[in-house]
Design a protein around this motif. Structure first.
Motif, PDB file in Angstrom:
ATOM      1  N   UNK A  74       0.785  -1.227   0.000  1.00  0.00           N
ATOM      2  CA  UNK A  74       0.000   0.000   0.000  1.00  0.00           C
ATOM      3  C   UNK A  74       0.818   1.278   0.000  1.00  0.00           C
ATOM      4  N   UNK A  75       0.120   2.367   0.256  1.00  0.00           N
ATOM      5  CA  UNK A  75       0.714   3.697   0.152  1.00  0.00           C
ATOM      6  C   UNK A  75       1.831   3.968   1.144  1.00  0.00           C
ATOM      7  N   UNK A  76       1.919   3.206   2.197  1.00  0.00           N
ATOM      8  CA  UNK A  76       2.989   3.424   3.173  1.00  0.00           C
ATOM      9  C   UNK A  76       4.367   3.132   2.577  1.00  0.00           C
ATOM     10  N   UNK A  77       4.412   2.476   1.429  1.00  0.00           N
ATOM     11  CA  UNK A  77       5.697   2.122   0.808  1.00  0.00           C
ATOM     12  C   UNK A  77       6.034   3.001  -0.392  1.00  0.00           C
ATOM     13  N   UNK A  78       5.268   4.053  -0.600  1.00  0.00           N
ATOM     14  CA  UNK A  78       5.497   4.908  -1.774  1.00  0.00           C
ATOM     15  C   UNK A  78       6.923   5.440  -1.817  1.00  0.00           C
ATOM     16  N   UNK A  79       7.430   5.927  -0.709  1.00  0.00           N
ATOM     17  CA  UNK A  79       8.778   6.512  -0.725  1.00  0.00           C
ATOM     18  C   UNK A  79       9.844   5.454  -1.039  1.00  0.00           C
ATOM     19  N   UNK A  80       9.659   4.236  -0.575  1.00  0.00           N
ATOM     20  CA  UNK A  80      10.620   3.162  -0.866  1.00  0.00           C
ATOM     21  C   UNK A  80      10.556   2.807  -2.348  1.00  0.00           C
ATOM     22  N   UNK A  81       9.340   2.699  -2.881  1.00  0.00           N
ATOM     23  CA  UNK A  81       9.175   2.386  -4.307  1.00  0.00           C
ATOM     24  C   UNK A  81       9.750   3.505  -5.170  1.00  0.00           C
ATOM     25  N   UNK A  82       9.511   4.733  -4.749  1.00  0.00           N
ATOM     26  CA  UNK A  82      10.059   5.866  -5.496  1.00  0.00           C
ATOM     27  C   UNK A  82      11.578   5.814  -5.504  1.00  0.00           C
ATOM     28  N   UNK A  83      12.158   5.491  -4.367  1.00  0.00           N
ATOM     29  CA  UNK A  83      13.612   5.374  -4.271  1.00  0.00           C
ATOM     30  C   UNK A  83      14.143   4.262  -5.171  1.00  0.00           C
ATOM     31  N   UNK A  84      13.441   3.134  -5.191  1.00  0.00           N
ATOM     32  CA  UNK A  84      13.841   2.032  -6.069  1.00  0.00           C
ATOM     33  C   UNK A  84      13.844   2.474  -7.526  1.00  0.00           C
ATOM     34  N   UNK A  85      12.775   3.150  -7.939  1.00  0.00           N
ATOM     35  CA  UNK A  85      12.677   3.594  -9.324  1.00  0.00           C
ATOM     36  C   UNK A  85      13.706   4.678  -9.648  1.00  0.00           C
ATOM     37  N   UNK A  86      13.976   5.555  -8.683  1.00  0.00           N
ATOM     38  CA  UNK A  86      14.991   6.585  -8.893  1.00  0.00           C
ATOM     39  C   UNK A  86      16.359   5.949  -9.105  1.00  0.00           C
ATOM     40  N   UNK A  87      16.692   4.962  -8.278  1.00  0.00           N
ATOM     41  CA  UNK A  87      17.976   4.262  -8.439  1.00  0.00           C
ATOM     42  C   UNK A  87      18.051   3.537  -9.776  1.00  0.00           C
ATOM     43  N   UNK A  88      16.954   2.889 -10.151  1.00  0.00           N
ATOM     44  CA  UNK A  88      16.938   2.174 -11.420  1.00  0.00           C
ATOM     45  C   UNK A  88      17.079   3.149 -12.593  1.00  0.00           C
ATOM     46  N   UNK A  89      16.404   4.280 -12.497  1.00  0.00           N
ATOM     47  CA  UNK A  89      16.501   5.318 -13.530  1.00  0.00           C
ATOM     48  C   UNK A  89      17.945   5.788 -13.679  1.00  0.00           C
ATOM     49  N   UNK A  90      18.626   6.006 -12.567  1.00  0.00           N
ATOM     50  CA  UNK A  90      20.028   6.442 -12.610  1.00  0.00           C
ATOM     51  C   UNK A  90      20.908   5.382 -13.268  1.00  0.00           C
ATOM     52  N   UNK A  91      20.653   4.115 -12.975  1.00  0.00           N
ATOM     53  CA  UNK A  91      21.414   3.036 -13.616  1.00  0.00           C
ATOM     54  C   UNK A  91      21.193   3.039 -15.122  1.00  0.00           C
ATOM     55  N   UNK A  92      19.958   3.227 -15.544  1.00  0.00           N
ATOM     56  CA  UNK A  92      19.642   3.266 -16.977  1.00  0.00           C
ATOM     57  C   UNK A  92      20.339   4.454 -17.632  1.00  0.00           C
ATOM     58  N   UNK A  93      20.269   5.613 -16.982  1.00  0.00           N
ATOM     59  CA  UNK A  93      20.916   6.803 -17.538  1.00  0.00           C
ATOM     60  C   UNK A  93      22.421   6.611 -17.670  1.00  0.00           C
TER      61      UNK A  93
END
Length: 127
Positions: A74-93
């Motif tokens: 649920x929504x309590x994990x939004x910040x963790x999921x956002x962090x995961x996607x941010x890290x993945x985005x940086x790896x892709x870049x």
């Protein structure tokens, strides 16, 4: 609700791939009919599309599984999921920067070959 066959047609994924994704916990919203056949609703299809997107970007299955588990919490994990996607985005870049750098080197070499070929053929290069 649609069948696994219809999902394969919509997504291009094979039935074994869909079953594997489900067994790995990547598609948690698959329902079953009274005969035990898989039925997919809109939520399951959206999950499949997003899992496919993450897989296409090179995210490992283990990370996708973690992301899906967090999503289910649920929504309590939004910040963790956002962090995961941010890290993945940086790896892709970073990978993209490396690929573009390598592409520049290949283009430079191709330009040199064009010059060498024109010299061998006694032609001038027009710019």
């Amino acid at each position: 609700m649609i069948s696994i066959r219809e999902v394969t047609e919509l997504t291009g994924l094979s039935a074994p791939t869909l079953r594997y994704y489900e067994s790995e916990g990547l598609i948690p919203y698959v329902k079953r009919d009274e005969s035990g056949r898989r039925l997919y609703d809109h939520e399951a299809l959206e999950c499949i599309r997003y899992v496919t997107l993450l897989k296409t970007t090179g995210m490992p299955i283990s990370q996708i599984r973690k992301y899906v588990c967090l999503y289910k919490e649920g929504n309590s994990t939004i910040s963790v999921r956002k962090s995961m996607l941010t890290n993945h985005k940086e790896e892709i870049e970073n990978k993209m920067k490396e690929l573009y750098s390598n592409l520049d080197k290949i283009n430079y070499k191709l330009a040199l070959y064009d010059i060498l070929e024109s010299q061998m053929n006694n032609t001038t290069i027009k710019i």
